[in-house]
Design a protein around this motif. Sequence first.
Motif, PDB file in Angstrom:
ATOM      1  N   TRP A 237       0.850  -1.194   0.000  1.00 57.36           N
ATOM      2  CA  TRP A 237       0.000   0.000   0.000  1.00 57.36           C
ATOM      3  C   TRP A 237       0.880   1.237   0.000  1.00 57.36           C
ATOM      4  O   TRP A 237       2.086   1.173   0.295  1.00 57.36           O
ATOM      5  CB  TRP A 237      -0.941   0.003   1.206  1.00 57.36           C
ATOM      6  N   HIS A 238       0.300   2.364  -0.344  1.00 56.39           N
ATOM      7  CA  HIS A 238       1.034   3.614  -0.410  1.00 56.39           C
ATOM      8  C   HIS A 238       0.397   4.703   0.444  1.00 56.39           C
ATOM      9  O   HIS A 238       1.089   5.535   1.029  1.00 56.39           O
ATOM     10  CB  HIS A 238       1.138   4.111  -1.853  1.00 56.39           C
TER      11      HIS A 238
ATOM     12  N   SER B  52      -5.782   5.562   0.261  1.00 56.77           N
ATOM     13  CA  SER B  52      -6.610   5.152  -0.879  1.00 56.77           C
ATOM     14  C   SER B  52      -6.444   3.673  -1.202  1.00 56.77           C
ATOM     15  O   SER B  52      -7.433   2.972  -1.422  1.00 56.77           O
ATOM     16  CB  SER B  52      -6.287   6.010  -2.098  1.00 56.77           C
ATOM     17  N   ASP B  53      -5.194   3.192  -1.234  1.00 54.47           N
ATOM     18  CA  ASP B  53      -4.997   1.780  -1.569  1.00 54.47           C
ATOM     19  C   ASP B  53      -4.771   0.919  -0.328  1.00 54.47           C
ATOM     20  O   ASP B  53      -4.369  -0.248  -0.436  1.00 54.47           O
ATOM     21  CB  ASP B  53      -3.849   1.594  -2.567  1.00 54.47           C
TER      22      ASP B  53
ATOM     23  N   LYS C  86      -5.425  -1.647  -5.222  1.00 53.65           N
ATOM     24  CA  LYS C  86      -4.220  -1.099  -5.838  1.00 53.65           C
ATOM     25  C   LYS C  86      -4.472   0.330  -6.269  1.00 53.65           C
ATOM     26  O   LYS C  86      -5.611   0.710  -6.557  1.00 53.65           O
ATOM     27  CB  LYS C  86      -3.796  -1.952  -7.037  1.00 53.65           C
ATOM     28  N   ARG C  87      -3.415   1.110  -6.348  1.00 57.76           N
ATOM     29  CA  ARG C  87      -3.541   2.505  -6.772  1.00 57.76           C
ATOM     30  C   ARG C  87      -3.948   2.555  -8.238  1.00 57.76           C
ATOM     31  O   ARG C  87      -3.498   1.768  -9.063  1.00 57.76           O
ATOM     32  CB  ARG C  87      -2.209   3.235  -6.573  1.00 57.76           C
TER      33      ARG C  87
ATOM     34  N   LYS D  94       0.932   7.883  -9.011  1.00 59.74           N
ATOM     35  CA  LYS D  94       1.653   8.489  -7.890  1.00 59.74           C
ATOM     36  C   LYS D  94       2.777   7.588  -7.424  1.00 59.74           C
ATOM     37  O   LYS D  94       2.606   6.369  -7.362  1.00 59.74           O
ATOM     38  CB  LYS D  94       0.679   8.747  -6.729  1.00 59.74           C
TER      39      LYS D  94
END
Length: 294
Positions: free
Chosen positions: A278-279, A282-283, A289-290, A294
Motif C-alpha cells: 500500500w502507499h 486510498s490503496d 491497488k492505486r 503516484k
Amino acid sequence: MTGLCRAGLTAAPTALTERVGGTPRSAPIGWRTDSPHQCESEVVPLIGRESGLTAVRAYGSGGRGDAPGSSVRQGAMAGGAMAGDGDSFRALLRAANALLQQRRYHAALAVIKGFRNGAVYGAKIRAPHALVMTFLFKSGSFREKLKSIAQATYAHSRNLAYFVFTYKGLLAAQSRLQGKKIPFHSFLAACIGGWLVFGDNNPINSQIIMYLLSRILFGLSRLAVQKGYIPQPRQDPFPLLAALVWGTVLWLFEYHRDTLQPSLQSSMTYLYEDSEVWHDVSDFLIYNKRTDSK
C-alpha cells in the motif's frame, strides 16, 4: 336495394336490417349513394348467426377495395385466417401432448429433456460465476469481458447438455439391450460421457472436474462408514479435515504455486500478497491497488 359505391357517397346512412319476430327494422351503419353507377351488394351476417343482425355490404365495378364495405370483408377474412392459425396451433399442441404421454417413447423423450435441462442448468450456474470472476480479477475492455463471460457460459452449458444427452442415451441403450438396469450401467455410461465431453483439459472442464472430485471424496468417505469399512468416528472429523485442507493449500500456494489452478492462484494472490502492499489511505482501505501514477 340501394347499393354502396365509392362514387357519389352522401351523408345519408344505409340500413342495418334486424329481423325480430319477422318484422324488419332499420338502423344506420354506413353510407348511401344515389349514384347511377352499378353496384353489387349482398346481405351478410354482421355479428353472428344467432344475433339475427344483417348488414348490406356492396362494392362497385371498380373493385372490392373501392367500397366502404370492403374493410368489413377484409376484417372478416383476417379474423378467419387468425382463427384458422389458432386452431392449427391448438391441434398441434394437443398432438404433442398426446405424444409426450406415450410410455413407449419415454426413454427417448427423457434424453431430449435431459439435453434441455443440462443446457439451462449449465447457463444458470456459470453465468453468475463468470460475471463475478471476470469483473473482479480480469483486465480488458468492457466488450472483452462480456465476450469472455458469454464464451464461458456457452461452453459450460453446451458441455453439460452434451454429457446429459450422452449419459441418458447410453443408459437407455444398455437397459434395452439387457432388459433391466444394473448399477454398472450408470458407471459405464458416465465414463464414456466424461471421456467424450469433458476429456479436453481446459479451464471450464477443470473447474467442473475439481468440483465433482471434492464431492466424490466426501461421498466415498460417508459410504465407507455406512458399509462398515471405516468405523464411525467418535467425534466430528470435520475440524481436522478443515485444518488439513487449509494447511495443504497454503503450503502449495507459497512454495508450489504453479500446481494450483489459475483462478485459485488469483484469489490467493488478492488475499495474501496484495495485502502486503500500500502507499496511502486510498490503496490501504478504499482500493486494493492505486489507480494513478503516484
